[in-house]
Design a protein around this motif. Structure first.
Motif, mmCIF file in Angstrom:
data_model
loop_
_atom_site.group_PDB
_atom_site.id
_atom_site.type_symbol
_atom_site.label_atom_id
_atom_site.label_comp_id
_atom_site.label_asym_id
_atom_site.label_seq_id
_atom_site.Cartn_x
_atom_site.Cartn_y
_atom_site.Cartn_z
ATOM 1 N N ASP A 189 0.825 -1.217 0.000
ATOM 2 C CA ASP A 189 0.000 0.000 0.000
ATOM 3 C C ASP A 189 0.858 1.265 0.000
ATOM 4 O O ASP A 189 0.516 2.263 -0.652
ATOM 5 C CB ASP A 189 -0.932 0.011 1.215
ATOM 6 N N ILE A 190 1.969 1.223 0.721
ATOM 7 C CA ILE A 190 2.876 2.378 0.747
ATOM 8 C C ILE A 190 3.389 2.671 -0.658
ATOM 9 O O ILE A 190 3.371 3.826 -1.127
ATOM 10 C CB ILE A 190 4.071 2.123 1.695
ATOM 11 N N LEU A 191 3.846 1.644 -1.330
ATOM 12 C CA LEU A 191 4.444 1.812 -2.657
ATOM 13 C C LEU A 191 3.421 2.268 -3.696
ATOM 14 O O LEU A 191 3.774 2.918 -4.682
ATOM 15 C CB LEU A 191 5.117 0.519 -3.102
ATOM 16 N N GLN A 192 2.160 1.955 -3.467
ATOM 17 C CA GLN A 192 1.108 2.416 -4.376
ATOM 18 C C GLN A 192 0.722 3.865 -4.105
ATOM 19 O O GLN A 192 0.240 4.553 -5.002
ATOM 20 C CB GLN A 192 -0.130 1.525 -4.237
ATOM 21 N N ALA A 193 0.964 4.329 -2.882
ATOM 22 C CA ALA A 193 0.499 5.661 -2.486
ATOM 23 C C ALA A 193 1.541 6.766 -2.654
ATOM 24 O O ALA A 193 1.204 7.895 -3.028
ATOM 25 C CB ALA A 193 0.018 5.633 -1.036
ATOM 26 N N ILE A 194 2.815 6.470 -2.375
ATOM 27 C CA ILE A 194 3.811 7.540 -2.366
ATOM 28 C C ILE A 194 4.481 7.698 -3.728
ATOM 29 O O ILE A 194 4.404 6.823 -4.585
ATOM 30 C CB ILE A 194 4.872 7.313 -1.266
ATOM 31 N N GLN A 195 5.163 8.827 -3.899
ATOM 32 C CA GLN A 195 5.843 9.143 -5.151
ATOM 33 C C GLN A 195 7.118 8.306 -5.311
ATOM 34 O O GLN A 195 7.758 7.923 -4.323
ATOM 35 C CB GLN A 195 6.195 10.631 -5.194
ATOM 36 N N PRO A 196 7.508 8.019 -6.557
ATOM 37 C CA PRO A 196 8.683 7.173 -6.809
ATOM 38 C C PRO A 196 9.961 7.656 -6.135
ATOM 39 O O PRO A 196 10.797 6.834 -5.729
ATOM 40 C CB PRO A 196 8.817 7.211 -8.333
ATOM 41 N N ALA A 197 10.124 8.990 -6.019
ATOM 42 C CA ALA A 197 11.376 9.517 -5.463
ATOM 43 C C ALA A 197 11.367 9.613 -3.944
ATOM 44 O O ALA A 197 12.391 9.931 -3.332
ATOM 45 C CB ALA A 197 11.662 10.894 -6.064
ATOM 46 N N THR A 198 10.223 9.365 -3.322
ATOM 47 C CA THR A 198 10.127 9.445 -1.860
ATOM 48 C C THR A 198 10.925 8.317 -1.226
ATOM 49 O O THR A 198 10.868 7.165 -1.661
ATOM 50 C CB THR A 198 8.660 9.364 -1.401
ATOM 51 N N LEU A 199 11.671 8.648 -0.187
ATOM 52 C CA LEU A 199 12.470 7.643 0.506
ATOM 53 C C LEU A 199 11.589 6.815 1.441
ATOM 54 O O LEU A 199 10.702 7.338 2.112
ATOM 55 C CB LEU A 199 13.570 8.314 1.326
ATOM 56 N N LEU A 200 11.865 5.535 1.500
ATOM 57 C CA LEU A 200 11.177 4.624 2.409
ATOM 58 C C LEU A 200 12.212 3.771 3.124
ATOM 59 O O LEU A 200 13.066 3.150 2.495
ATOM 60 C CB LEU A 200 10.218 3.713 1.636
ATOM 61 N N CYS A 201 12.136 3.766 4.445
ATOM 62 C CA CYS A 201 12.973 2.875 5.249
ATOM 63 C C CYS A 201 12.084 1.780 5.816
ATOM 64 O O CYS A 201 11.015 2.049 6.370
ATOM 65 C CB CYS A 201 13.654 3.633 6.398
ATOM 66 N N VAL A 202 12.526 0.546 5.664
ATOM 67 C CA VAL A 202 11.863 -0.611 6.261
ATOM 68 C C VAL A 202 12.858 -1.219 7.248
ATOM 69 O O VAL A 202 13.955 -1.622 6.855
ATOM 70 C CB VAL A 202 11.458 -1.650 5.197
ATOM 71 N N ALA A 203 12.462 -1.249 8.530
ATOM 72 C CA ALA A 203 13.353 -1.775 9.565
ATOM 73 C C ALA A 203 12.615 -2.839 10.366
ATOM 74 O O ALA A 203 11.659 -2.527 11.071
ATOM 75 C CB ALA A 203 13.817 -0.648 10.488
ATOM 76 N N CYS A 204 13.034 -4.088 10.246
ATOM 77 C CA CYS A 204 12.327 -5.154 10.957
ATOM 78 C C CYS A 204 13.298 -6.040 11.737
ATOM 79 O O CYS A 204 14.498 -6.086 11.448
ATOM 80 C CB CYS A 204 11.483 -5.981 10.000
ATOM 81 N N ASP A 205 12.755 -6.696 12.752
ATOM 82 C CA ASP A 205 13.533 -7.593 13.619
ATOM 83 C C ASP A 205 14.769 -6.884 14.184
ATOM 84 O O ASP A 205 15.864 -7.475 14.264
ATOM 85 C CB ASP A 205 13.972 -8.855 12.858
ATOM 86 N N ILE A 206 14.590 -5.653 14.594
ATOM 87 C CA ILE A 206 15.727 -4.863 15.081
ATOM 88 C C ILE A 206 16.345 -5.512 16.318
ATOM 89 O O ILE A 206 15.638 -5.920 17.241
ATOM 90 C CB ILE A 206 15.279 -3.418 15.379
ATOM 91 N N THR A 207 17.660 -5.613 16.322
ATOM 92 C CA THR A 207 18.528 -6.222 17.348
ATOM 93 C C THR A 207 18.502 -7.755 17.318
ATOM 94 O O THR A 207 19.207 -8.396 18.101
ATOM 95 C CB THR A 207 18.209 -5.764 18.790
ATOM 96 N N LEU A 208 17.704 -8.358 16.440
ATOM 97 C CA LEU A 208 17.643 -9.814 16.349
ATOM 98 C C LEU A 208 18.601 -10.323 15.264
ATOM 99 O O LEU A 208 19.034 -9.552 14.404
ATOM 100 C CB LEU A 208 16.218 -10.264 16.038
#
Length: 240
Positions: A189-208
């Motif tokens: 949904d994020i990728l469908q909504a925001i502009q191509p040049a907008t930065l996106l950070c995905v951070a998962c399982d932090i410290t694992l």
């Protein structure tokens, strides 16, 4: 209201962000606090007891007095939870993961403690929100945590576009989360909504051991092959 030195203190005790070795992410001050505190306010008694055992194996579990604070807790129960402080007894407040009071129901207890003159003692530990922000490369001088976005697809799209515009207007990074089993849909949904040049950070399982943190333009995420299902994830967007 001034704190009363005769009252017990409310210690805000961070926990690990998942099944990681506490020694890798928590300072020794956490063990010292758990060693002398027997009264706790927690989200889940079973996981809280397991955490205490992992930090302080020698602590006798039968000495622990745990009170549950979650979505089922009535507001009328809050005063009873901090009652030990008025008897000079220290209380530990623990989140299910990370820091108490940050994206966590414990904030209501902290607020009440301030109102009653009880000293609040925050302790050092991991916050997935701050760790993600640190690792994102985005604007650490100005950012906002927005919690959960609407579930409805149309409302979510509007919210994402509003956050994208806000990030551009204020040069402010926008942080949000999703229920883990809906993470893959959120990324879509994020990728469908925001502009191509907008930065996106995905951070998962932090410290694992399975930690994954990447920041790329939305257009570069289109072909990403990452499964976020049931993995605690932080999303951050920023449009320059």
């Amino acid at each position: 209201m001034k704190t009363n030195p005769l009252l017990g203190k409310l210690y805000l005790i961070p926990t690990t962000l998942g099944e990681s070795d506490p020694n890798d992410v928590l300072p020794q001050s956490i063990k010292r606090a758990i060693d002398f505190i027997d009264d706790y306010i927690v989200e889940n008694e079973k996981t809280a007891r397991r955490f205490v055992k992992s930090i302080s194996p020698e602590k006798i579990q039968s000495t622990l007095r745990l009170r549950a604070l979650n979505k089922h807790t009535e507001k009328s129960e809050f005063a009873e939870m901090i009652k030990p402080c008025f008897e000079g007894i220290n209380i530990g407040l623990m989140s299910e993961a990370g820091c108490p009071g940050i994206a966590d129901p414990g904030a209501v207890i902290v607020k009440l403690a301030h109102e009653k003159g009880i000293q609040v003692v925050p302790m050092v530990g991991p916050s997935s929100i701050l760790l993600a922000m640190m690792a994102s490369g985005m604007n650490g001088q100005s950012f906002t945590f927005n919690g959960y976005l609407p579930i409805d697809k149309g409302e979510k799209k509007i919210a994402l576009k509003n956050l994208e515009k806000l990030s551009q207007d204020k040069n402010q990074s926008q942080i949000f989360i999703e229920t883990p089993f809906r993470n893959n849909k959120m990324l879509e949904d994020i990728l469908q909504a925001i502009q191509p040049a907008t930065l996106l950070c995905v951070a998962c399982d932090i410290t694992l051991p399975t930690e994954y943190i990447k920041t790329k333009k939305a257009s570069d995420w289109k072909n990403a092959n990452i499964d976020l299902h049931n993995r605690p994830t932080i999303f951050i967007i920023h449009k320059m």
